[in-house]
Design an enzyme around this catalytic site. Structure first.
Site, PDB file in Angstrom:
ATOM      1  CG  HIS A  27      11.852  -2.024  -4.127  1.00  0.00           C
ATOM      2  ND1 HIS A  27      10.619  -1.950  -4.474  1.00  0.00           N
ATOM      3  CD2 HIS A  27      12.711  -2.019  -5.497  1.00  0.00           C
ATOM      4  CE1 HIS A  27      10.416  -1.826  -5.817  1.00  0.00           C
ATOM      5  NE2 HIS A  27      11.666  -1.935  -6.268  1.00  0.00           N
TER       6      HIS A  27
ATOM      7  NE  ARG B 202      -3.807   0.221   0.347  1.00  0.00           N
ATOM      8  CZ  ARG B 202      -4.703   0.787  -0.531  1.00  0.00           C
ATOM      9  NH1 ARG B 202      -4.834   0.153  -1.566  1.00  0.00           N
ATOM     10  NH2 ARG B 202      -5.363   1.767  -0.412  1.00  0.00           N
TER      11      ARG B 202
END
Ligand code: GAR
Length: 221
Positions: free
Chosen positions: A112, A94
Site C-alpha cells: 500500500h 478489488r
C-alpha cells in the site's frame, strides 16, 4: 528447502510484480517461485510482464461475476488448483470478501502506498499530498478483512517535497515499494516473518540495523 509457490494478483501496470520477478530471478536459491499471475482486468501491462518472464498469467474478470463472492471463489479455485502457498497483492484494486481473506490468513500480503494506518484506501498518494504531510511512505502488510488494516510486515518512509505533484511523488513511492516488497516476499517465503495467533507479525532470523531518522525537508533556504 523446497521453494514456496507464489501467486501475484494485479490490476494494472505491475511494476511491483516486476520487482518481485526480478528479485526471484536474481537468486537461484530464492525461497519463492512465482508460479502464477492473476489480473482482474484484461490487457494490462502486468500480464505482458508475466508472459515475458515465462510465468502463467490468467485473467479473471470481476465484471463477469454477479457478486464478490463468486469472483473470490474463482480466484480461490485458481490458486488452489496450482498449489499456491503465498499470495502477493500488487496493485490489485478489488476489495476481497472476508471468507476469501480468512481462507488465506497469514498467507496473503498487500503493498500500500502510504505509511499505514495513515491514508488507507485507493487514493493514498493524492490524500497524502492533500494533507500536506512532509513524510509519507509505503507498507507491506498481511491482508485481513478490514481494508488496509492488517499486521504490518515492513514499511519505508518517503519524503514529500513541497514541489511534488502526484506523478513525482508516485515515482518516489514506487522506488520505495520496489525495495520493500521483494524483501517482504523473501522473508515470508523463507519463514522469517509470519502472522502469529495473536494477530501480530512475528520475525525470526538475523537482527537488522536500524536506519537513522528521516527529516523532511532536510533544510530550507
Ligand atoms: C502501487 O503503488 C500499490 O501500492 C498501489 O497500486 C500501485 C500499483 O502499481 N496499491 C494500492 O493503492 C492498493 N490500495 P504497480 O501496478 O505498478 O505495481
Amino acid at each position: 528447502m523446497a521453494k514456496r509457490d507464489v501467486a501475484v494478483l494485479i490490476s494494472g501496470s505491475g511494476s511491483n510484480l516486476q520487482a518481485l520477478i526480478d528479485a526471484v530471478a536474481a537468486d537461484p536459491d530464492h525461497p519463492a517461485r512465482i508460479r502464477l499471475v492473476i489480473s482482474n482486468r484484461p490487457g494490462v501491462k502486468g500480464l505482458d510482464r508475466a508472459a515475458a518472464a515465462g510465468i502463467e498469467a490468467i485473467v479473471i474478470e470481476h465484471k463477469h461475476f454477479h457478486d464478490r463472492a463468486g469472483f473470490d471463489a474463482a480466484l480461490d479455485a485458481a490458486l488452489r488448483a496450482r498449489g499456491i502457498e503465498l499470495v502477493c497483492l500488487a496493485g490489485f484494486m478489488r476489495i476481497l470478501t472476508a471468507p476469501f481473506v480468512e481462507a488465506w490468513t497469514g498467507r496473503m500480503l498487500n503493498i500500500h502506498p502510504s505509511l499505514l494506518p495513515a491514508f488507507k484506501g485507493a487514493h493514498a498518494i493524492d490524500d497524502a499530498l492533500a494533507a500536506g504531510v512532509r513524510v509519507t511512505g509505503v507498507t507491506v502488510h498481511y491482508v485481513v478483512p478490514e481494508m488496509d488494516a492488517g499486521p504490518i510486515v515492513i514499511q519505508a518512509a518517503v519524503p514529500v517535497q513541497p514541489t511534488d505533484d502526484a506523478a513525482s511523488l508516485a515515482r518516489r513511492i514506487h522506488t520505495a515499494e520496489h525495495r520493500i516488497y521483494p524483501a517482504a516476499l523473501r522473508w515470508a517465503a523463507a519463514g522469517h516473518v509470519s502472522l502469529g495467533d495473536d494477530g501480530r507479525t512475528r520475525y525470526s532470523g538475523p537482527a537488522v540495523a536500524v536506519n537513522a531518522v528521516l527529516i523532511s525537508p532536510p533544510a530550507i533556504g
